[in-house]
Design a protein around this motif. Structure first.
Motif, short mmCIF file in Angstrom:
data_model
loop_
_atom_site.label_atom_id
_atom_site.label_comp_id
_atom_site.label_asym_id
_atom_site.label_seq_id
_atom_site.Cartn_x
_atom_site.Cartn_y
_atom_site.Cartn_z
N SER A 87 0.82 -1.21 0.00
CA SER A 87 0.00 0.00 0.00
C SER A 87 0.86 1.26 0.00
O SER A 87 0.55 2.23 -0.68
CB SER A 87 -0.93 -0.01 1.20
N SER A 88 1.97 1.23 0.76
CA SER A 88 2.79 2.44 0.81
C SER A 88 3.47 2.69 -0.53
O SER A 88 3.52 3.82 -1.01
CB SER A 88 3.82 2.33 1.93
N SER A 89 3.94 1.61 -1.16
CA SER A 89 4.61 1.82 -2.44
C SER A 89 3.60 2.20 -3.52
O SER A 89 3.90 2.94 -4.43
CB SER A 89 5.38 0.57 -2.84
N LEU A 90 2.35 1.72 -3.36
CA LEU A 90 1.30 2.08 -4.33
C LEU A 90 1.04 3.58 -4.28
O LEU A 90 0.99 4.26 -5.31
CB LEU A 90 0.03 1.31 -4.00
N LEU A 91 0.87 4.08 -3.03
CA LEU A 91 0.64 5.52 -2.88
C LEU A 91 1.80 6.31 -3.47
O LEU A 91 1.61 7.34 -4.12
CB LEU A 91 0.45 5.87 -1.40
N GLU A 92 2.99 5.79 -3.20
CA GLU A 92 4.18 6.47 -3.71
C GLU A 92 4.18 6.53 -5.23
O GLU A 92 4.44 7.57 -5.84
CB GLU A 92 5.42 5.72 -3.19
N ARG A 93 3.82 5.40 -5.83
CA ARG A 93 3.83 5.33 -7.29
C ARG A 93 2.73 6.20 -7.89
O ARG A 93 2.90 6.83 -8.92
CB ARG A 93 3.66 3.87 -7.73
N LEU A 94 1.56 6.23 -7.19
CA LEU A 94 0.48 7.09 -7.69
C LEU A 94 0.89 8.56 -7.63
O LEU A 94 0.59 9.35 -8.52
CB LEU A 94 -0.78 6.89 -6.83
N ARG A 95 1.59 8.84 -6.54
CA ARG A 95 2.05 10.23 -6.38
C ARG A 95 3.01 10.59 -7.51
O ARG A 95 3.00 11.70 -8.02
CB ARG A 95 2.71 10.37 -5.01
N LEU A 96 3.82 9.61 -7.87
CA LEU A 96 4.78 9.86 -8.94
C LEU A 96 4.08 9.94 -10.30
O LEU A 96 4.42 10.76 -11.15
CB LEU A 96 5.83 8.74 -8.97
N LEU A 97 3.04 9.09 -10.47
CA LEU A 97 2.33 9.07 -11.76
C LEU A 97 1.58 10.38 -11.99
O LEU A 97 1.73 11.03 -13.02
CB LEU A 97 1.32 7.92 -11.78
N HIS A 98 0.75 10.73 -11.04
CA HIS A 98 -0.05 11.94 -11.15
C HIS A 98 0.02 12.68 -9.81
O HIS A 98 -0.67 12.29 -8.87
CB HIS A 98 -1.52 11.59 -11.44
N MET A 155 4.61 7.96 -20.40
CA MET A 155 4.27 7.71 -19.00
C MET A 155 3.58 6.34 -18.88
O MET A 155 2.77 5.97 -19.72
CB MET A 155 3.34 8.82 -18.51
N ARG A 156 3.90 5.60 -17.80
CA ARG A 156 3.35 4.26 -17.61
C ARG A 156 1.86 4.34 -17.27
O ARG A 156 1.42 5.20 -16.51
CB ARG A 156 4.11 3.60 -16.44
N ARG A 157 1.07 3.44 -17.86
CA ARG A 157 -0.37 3.42 -17.55
C ARG A 157 -0.56 2.86 -16.13
O ARG A 157 0.12 1.91 -15.73
CB ARG A 157 -1.11 2.53 -18.54
N PRO A 158 -1.49 3.41 -15.33
CA PRO A 158 -1.70 2.89 -13.98
C PRO A 158 -2.28 1.47 -14.05
O PRO A 158 -3.03 1.14 -14.97
CB PRO A 158 -2.72 3.85 -13.36
N THR A 159 -1.86 0.64 -13.10
CA THR A 159 -2.37 -0.73 -13.06
C THR A 159 -3.84 -0.70 -12.65
O THR A 159 -4.36 0.32 -12.19
CB THR A 159 -1.58 -1.57 -12.04
N ARG A 160 -4.48 -1.88 -12.77
CA ARG A 160 -5.91 -1.95 -12.43
C ARG A 160 -6.12 -1.61 -10.94
O ARG A 160 -7.07 -0.94 -10.58
CB ARG A 160 -6.40 -3.38 -12.71
N LEU A 161 -5.19 -2.07 -10.10
CA LEU A 161 -5.32 -1.82 -8.66
C LEU A 161 -5.19 -0.33 -8.36
O LEU A 161 -5.95 0.23 -7.57
CB LEU A 161 -4.25 -2.62 -7.91
N GLU A 162 -4.22 0.30 -9.03
CA GLU A 162 -4.00 1.73 -8.80
C GLU A 162 -5.23 2.53 -9.22
O GLU A 162 -5.68 3.45 -8.52
CB GLU A 162 -2.77 2.20 -9.57
N ALA A 163 -5.79 2.16 -10.37
CA ALA A 163 -6.97 2.87 -10.85
C ALA A 163 -8.14 2.65 -9.89
O ALA A 163 -8.91 3.58 -9.61
CB ALA A 163 -7.34 2.37 -12.24
N GLY A 164 -8.23 1.43 -9.36
CA GLY A 164 -9.32 1.11 -8.44
C GLY A 164 -9.22 1.91 -7.16
O GLY A 164 -10.23 2.37 -6.64
#
Lengths: 147, 160
Positions: free
Chosen positions: A36-47, B1-10
């Motif tokens: 979960s922490s790395s996911l948040l980190e990656r989301l932050r990096l993505l957008h 830019m990398r597309r977000p995974t299904r989990l990230e989008a969820g």
């Protein structure tokens, strides 16, 4: 006082867990699922604005829902439309009946029972009228003279 | 830019969708409960019990009946009703050794507001006396009940 210096006190044996290897790339789950922490980190990096935007929308929706919940009307039960429809049904059943008073005996899930007190030729009687609500209007589904 | 995974989008869309559904439920859902409010149900139950008690009395134990009537009523009506019952007892109840026993057949809600609820009721009363055969008659009343503490007490009673 003498001490037996040659005897060592018994030592309590403590189970020691094996030391985990230092966290690093090898410690990641083998499936590649981000924690979960790395996911948040990656989301932050993505957008960078994505998380704050989602949080903002969520907060706004919760506030609106909460406000509407508090502001919901909680007035008395809708007696008048039910008794009006019941009175009409009684007049249709007995054109000579004069409605003296009426009330709601039961009201639940779009159906109701009304008590209609009537005067017919100076005598008093009453009717129990069952009604059902459809399209916002109450309609009689049955009428019987009360005992 | 990398597309977000299904989990990230969820993770991003789930709270938004949940919030929108919650908001729509509260906005478009029924604006009120689909049955009587709890206080209206309590008032109807109370009317059923209190009206029957107040309209049941006997020449045998009139003081108790007057106390019962008084405990079921409130406001200025309490004294008025007790006085009316006492007069009825003096005038005719004792002389004919009569007893009246009432039962509520139907009770219905006419209206409710901040100061109380109005009900109509249909009662069946059986009268017994020394000089007449027992008789049963049905009569209709309109009553008002007022909340006092956790109780609904009768604050007016009119024969229809």
């Amino acid at each position: 006082m003498s001490h037996d210096v040659g005897t060592t006190p018994p030592v309590r044996r403590v189970a020691v867990r094996p030391i985990a290897p230092p966290a690093g790339p090898a410690a990641s789950p083998p499936t590649g699922t981000p924690t979960s922490s790395s996911l948040l980190e990656r989301l932050r990096l993505l957008h960078p604005g994505l998380l704050s935007a989602a949080a903002g929308v969520t907060l706004a929706a919760v506030l609106v829902a909460g406000w509407q919940l508090l502001d919901r009307p909680d007035g008395p039960s809708p007696v008048e439309p039910i008794t009006a429809a019941a009175g009409d049904a009684v007049r249709l059943e007995d054109p000579g009946a004069e409605v003296v008073d009426a009330g709601v005996v039961r009201w639940e899930d779009g159906s109701a029972t009304a008590l209609v007190l009537v005067a017919v030729d100076d005598a008093r009687t009453s009717f129990l009228v069952t009604l059902r609500e459809s399209d916002g209007r109450w309609r009689s589904t049955g009428i019987e003279r009360a005992r | 830019m990398r597309r977000p995974t299904r989990l990230e989008a969820g993770v991003v869309t789930a709270p938004v969708v949940a919030s929108v559904v919650a908001a729509l439920t509260f906005t478009l859902g029924p604006v009120r409960g689909e049955t009587f409010r709890a206080d209206e149900t309590a008032a109807l139950d109370s009317a059923r019990a209190r009206l029957a008690s107040m309209l049941t009395f006997s020449y045998r134990d009139l003081e108790t009946d007057l106390m019962v009537a008084s405990s079921n009523a409130t406001g200025t009506f309490r004294d008025e009703y007790t006085e009316r019952l006492r007069k009825l007892a003096t005038d005719s109840l004792k002389a004919s050794k009569a007893s009246v026993s009432s039962r509520v057949e139907n009770v219905a809600l006419v209206g409710a507001d901040a100061s109380g609820v109005t009900v109509v009721a249909e009662l069946r009363a059986r009268t017994e006396s020394e000089d007449r055969e027992p008789a049963t008659q049905t009569f209709q009343v309109r009553a008002r009940l007022q909340g006092e503490g956790s109780q609904w007490l009768v604050s007016s009673l009119t024969l229809l």
